[in-house]
Write an enzyme that holds these catalytic residues in place. Sequence first.
Site, PDB file in Angstrom:
ATOM      1  N   GLY A  75       0.818  -1.204   0.000  1.00 30.29           N
ATOM      2  CA  GLY A  75       0.000   0.000   0.000  1.00 30.29           C
ATOM      3  C   GLY A  75       0.850   1.251   0.000  1.00 30.29           C
ATOM      4  N   GLY A  87       0.839   5.559   1.165  1.00 33.13           N
ATOM      5  CA  GLY A  87       0.223   6.552   2.032  1.00 33.13           C
ATOM      6  C   GLY A  87       0.809   7.915   1.810  1.00 33.13           C
ATOM      7  N   SER A  88       0.501   8.830   2.719  1.00 30.86           N
ATOM      8  CA  SER A  88       0.906  10.226   2.554  1.00 30.86           C
ATOM      9  C   SER A  88       2.415  10.392   2.572  1.00 30.86           C
ATOM     10  CB  SER A  88       0.282  11.075   3.664  1.00 30.86           C
ATOM     11  OG  SER A  88      -1.124  10.983   3.632  1.00 30.86           O
ATOM     12  N   GLY A 111       4.780   7.601   2.656  1.00 26.84           N
ATOM     13  CA  GLY A 111       5.631   6.486   2.274  1.00 26.84           C
ATOM     14  C   GLY A 111       4.858   5.325   1.693  1.00 26.84           C
ATOM     15  N   THR A 112       5.587   4.227   1.500  1.00 26.53           N
ATOM     16  CA  THR A 112       5.057   3.033   0.867  1.00 26.53           C
ATOM     17  C   THR A 112       5.383   1.828   1.736  1.00 26.53           C
ATOM     18  OG1 THR A 112       5.554   4.073  -1.257  1.00 26.53           O
ATOM     19  CG2 THR A 112       5.023   1.740  -1.289  1.00 26.53           C
ATOM     20  N   VAL A 113       4.460   0.857   1.738  1.00 27.44           N
ATOM     21  CA  VAL A 113       4.626  -0.324   2.585  1.00 27.44           C
ATOM     22  C   VAL A 113       4.835  -1.541   1.688  1.00 27.44           C
ATOM     23  CG1 VAL A 113       3.606  -1.763   4.390  1.00 27.44           C
ATOM     24  CG2 VAL A 113       3.152   0.691   4.357  1.00 27.44           C
ATOM     25  N   LYS A 162       7.836  -0.125   6.073  1.00 32.45           N
ATOM     26  CA  LYS A 162       7.308   1.168   5.674  1.00 32.45           C
ATOM     27  C   LYS A 162       8.497   2.063   5.295  1.00 32.45           C
ATOM     28  CE  LYS A 162       4.626   5.101   7.431  1.00 32.45           C
ATOM     29  NZ  LYS A 162       3.926   5.640   8.626  1.00 32.45           N
ATOM     30  N   ASP A 185      -5.200  10.402  13.459  1.00 38.42           N
ATOM     31  CA  ASP A 185      -5.569   9.884  12.131  1.00 38.42           C
ATOM     32  C   ASP A 185      -6.218   8.508  12.252  1.00 38.42           C
ATOM     33  OD1 ASP A 185      -5.889  10.047   9.420  1.00 38.42           O
ATOM     34  OD2 ASP A 185      -3.875   9.354   8.932  1.00 38.42           O
TER      35      ASP A 185
END
Length: 1020
Positions: free
Chosen positions: A702, A704-705, A707-709, A724, A831
């Site tokens: 996935g 996100g704002s 970074g990437t996982v 992450k 969040d």
Amino acid sequence: MLLLLYSLVSTVLAFTAAGASSRHDAAALLAFKAAAIGTGATALASWNGSAAGLCTTWEGVTCGRHGRVVSLRLPSLGLSGTLSPAIGDLPRLQTLDLCSNWLHGGIPASLGRLRHLQTLDLRVNTFSGELPGNLTACKNLKSLLLSSNRLTGRVPAELADALPLRLQVLYLNNNSFTGPLPASLSNLTSLRRLILGINGFEGPIPHDLGRDNWLRGSIPADIHVKLPRLQYLALFENLFSGTIPSSISNLTDLQGLELSKNGFSGFVPRDLGRLKSLWNLQLDGNSLQAGRTEGWEFMDSLTNCRWLKVLALSYNNFTGDLPASVASLSTTLEELYLVDLGISGSIPSDIGNLIGLKVLCLVNTSISGVIPESIGKLENLTKLYLDNNRLLGFIPSSVGNLTKLITLSAPNNNFGGSIPRHIGKLNSLTSLDFSWNYLNGSIPKEVFELQSLSSTLDLSHNSLSGPLPFEVGSLANLNTLSLSGNQLSGQVPTTIKNCIVLETLLLDSNSFQGSIPQPLGDIKGLRTVNLTMNKFSGAIPDSLGSIHNLQHLYIAHNNLSSPIPTDLQNLTSLSDLNLSFNDLQGEVPKEGIFSNMSYPSIAGNKHLCGGIPRLRLDPCSHPAPSKSNAVRLKYIRICLATTGALVFVASLVTTIMLLHRRPKQRQKSQPRALLTEEQYERVSYQELFDGTKGFSEQNLLGKGSYGTVYKCTSIDEGTVTAVKVFNLELSGSTRSFLAECEALRRVRHRCLIRIITCCSSIDRQGQEFKALVFEFMPHGSLNCWLHPTSDMPPVTNTTLSLTQRLDIAVDIVDALDYLHNHCQPPIVHCDLKPSNILLAEDMSARVGDLGISRILSENASKTHLNSTNSTMGIRGSIGYVAPEYGEGCAVSTLGDVYSLGILLLEMFTGRSPTDDVFRDSLDLHRFCEDAFPDRILEIADPTLWAHSDTNDGITRSRVQECLISVIGLGLSCSKHQPKERKPVADVAVEMHAIRDEAYLMFAGSLAIDMEGKAEAKTAQ
């Protein structure tokens, strides 16, 4: 001679007629008995069938001078049958009293033949059906008492038309009457008591009750003209609405006015003080108004009511300062209720003038200032509730003068200083609650010497310090002792064994040390013990296994060692056990509570072995794993998150995957923020590169704002983790990395993401590289379960059941409660949303993504809101972010509560707050609020029914009841105004109660076999 003969004949005929009449009455009564006794064969045993003893030996029967029955009084005899129509064959009957029995069926119309009837008392039975209209023939009726039955329908207009003018008492309360009140009720000019509470009466009320029209459900403006002798008017718990007319003040004989729990609005009549005889005024539970400039005049007027005893104003729209005239009310005032109001100001300094006060309930308001010293003059006070206000300063020593006090409750205020020793004078006190304040110093031993304390002693979540006095053993009658969240230290005294009726013992989040007292095992009534987050060491006492009523045992986050006592598996009542994060060792038992145990309950004990297979511990025959080895975990596929949702995962497992480390010397000049990286074993960039196959798309989980996982598989060990990787080109990404490191460094909770390691290095291009490594979570994010991208029809393997959602909700709330209330200082997540909730192998939830979390300052940590603007702008995701953040308010715990509320609504409706259907003024909160509670099944997530039979009426009813509770909780959390939201500690208590109640209701019918589910997922 003829005259004498005539007299004798007349006498004989009279006696003959009287005898016939007695036999007629006896026959009617025997028919009544046959129908009324039901199964109560012993009732009315004196009614032996002989008319000769009718007036002398038959129980409850009274006759007049002509030998006819005039009174039948049979209250509380357990009569369980029906009321025979033969009762109408007693033509001289004046009183019929059958109250407090179990009579059922309809009220027979034959009662209309009782022309001499004056009192009809059928209260507290189970009569059903409608009210007979022919009671109008009872022209002498003075008292009609029908309360507490199951009567339905409308009050017939003809009944009110023809009821005699001499009627003085009319009780119809606690039934199911509906519709409008007949206008002709106002013709009952002799009426003194009109009690209509707890029904469904509503408007529009006929306009011909008085000179002025009635508003829908309102009180007639000329009620004083029509009912001049009225002394008591009770309309509570109906559907009346409209304003309270000022002309009600003309009912000068009125002693009681109960209008509670209706829909009355507008201002309270300003001249109620004209009701000089008034002693009971209950206006609570309406929409009445008062403000800073208008509406409080009635309070000044009430100072003229010198007999006033009860004043209830709770649950209305009253705002502005509490009038000082409260202190000038009658000295006869015994009960004052001011709950859940928007009032502010302070408690009047002359409150001590109300010397007759027995109950003072000032709860959930914005009242501030100090408790006046004059409160000590209220020597008759038995109950003092000051919960959830903004009171501050010291608790006055004059409280010690309130020697009749039974309950003293003042949680969730801003009290400081020490607990006054004078409280030790309150020898009648059964419950004392000063929780969630700022009290400091040691706990006076005088508090523990209050042997009257039998319900609760709650001093939790303050700043109390020092040891727990050995006088705690004096509380032999205490049920609940809560000292959580303080700074208490030293050993728990062994005298605690003298608290022989103790059921709940909460000592968590302190600094207690030494061993857990062996004498706890002597308190056989214990049900809940929480000793988590202390410094207890040594062994778990074997004696705990002898507490046969124990249901909840929490001793996590201590320094306990040695094996787990095997006797714990013999506690059949034990339903919750948490031994995590200690240094326990040896074999985990397999029976009792351990037969269904999940890993979080024992996490953080690296020397445990054995147990049930689902724990995935090494067999006890193997040597304990060394620090260079990792537990080999087998997982099933992860559900990929949708684009834009940041998915990163953490495991239930606490053992650390130690990869090859690259030593790195830290410079003395390194910023302190980076020290957080040194809390974990470091991993190299190359190892992450190899494990993700060059951060390939096929391992992408996935984005996100910041970074990437990626899914990462260790080349050497084959262990799966999640990495992450932060995009350092984005503004704020480095700050997010440091924030998450710092937050995760501080937290240790089973429902929160747990970091394995981190990487701060240089990539192959010579650019700065930062990443966090978490253990792999096999079931992905909550978001992909609530909003699957597949078009496949919902089945049990791809959807969440109701009980699963409740379990997940409990985990989320527990995590938030821990961040807000058990971290020092507290942490605001900022969040909370489904894509940041990860699901473990057993479908338990973990809250993740603390990248934009805020660690509150020492001062802000105990303040829900402050006026300074956030330095980070609006924090959170669209649809979940609290509305006050958009207005410049600072980050607060109540902002998280708003996000939690939206999340709860989403979990049980299946609708995202960003759905296209929500536009203009319609949002998810409003959508649920409009359907709450009557149409709750219409908005429920349809996939819930994949786990139950939609045609089963009982199941649907239970699902509906559960949804009303949990969606109602979501609505209360997501209110627009922060001060109207529940604190998360209260939410946690309520969420646990909802979940536990659901388990009782469904008794496993909706439960999902998690092992079976995992196998089904593996087969896919």
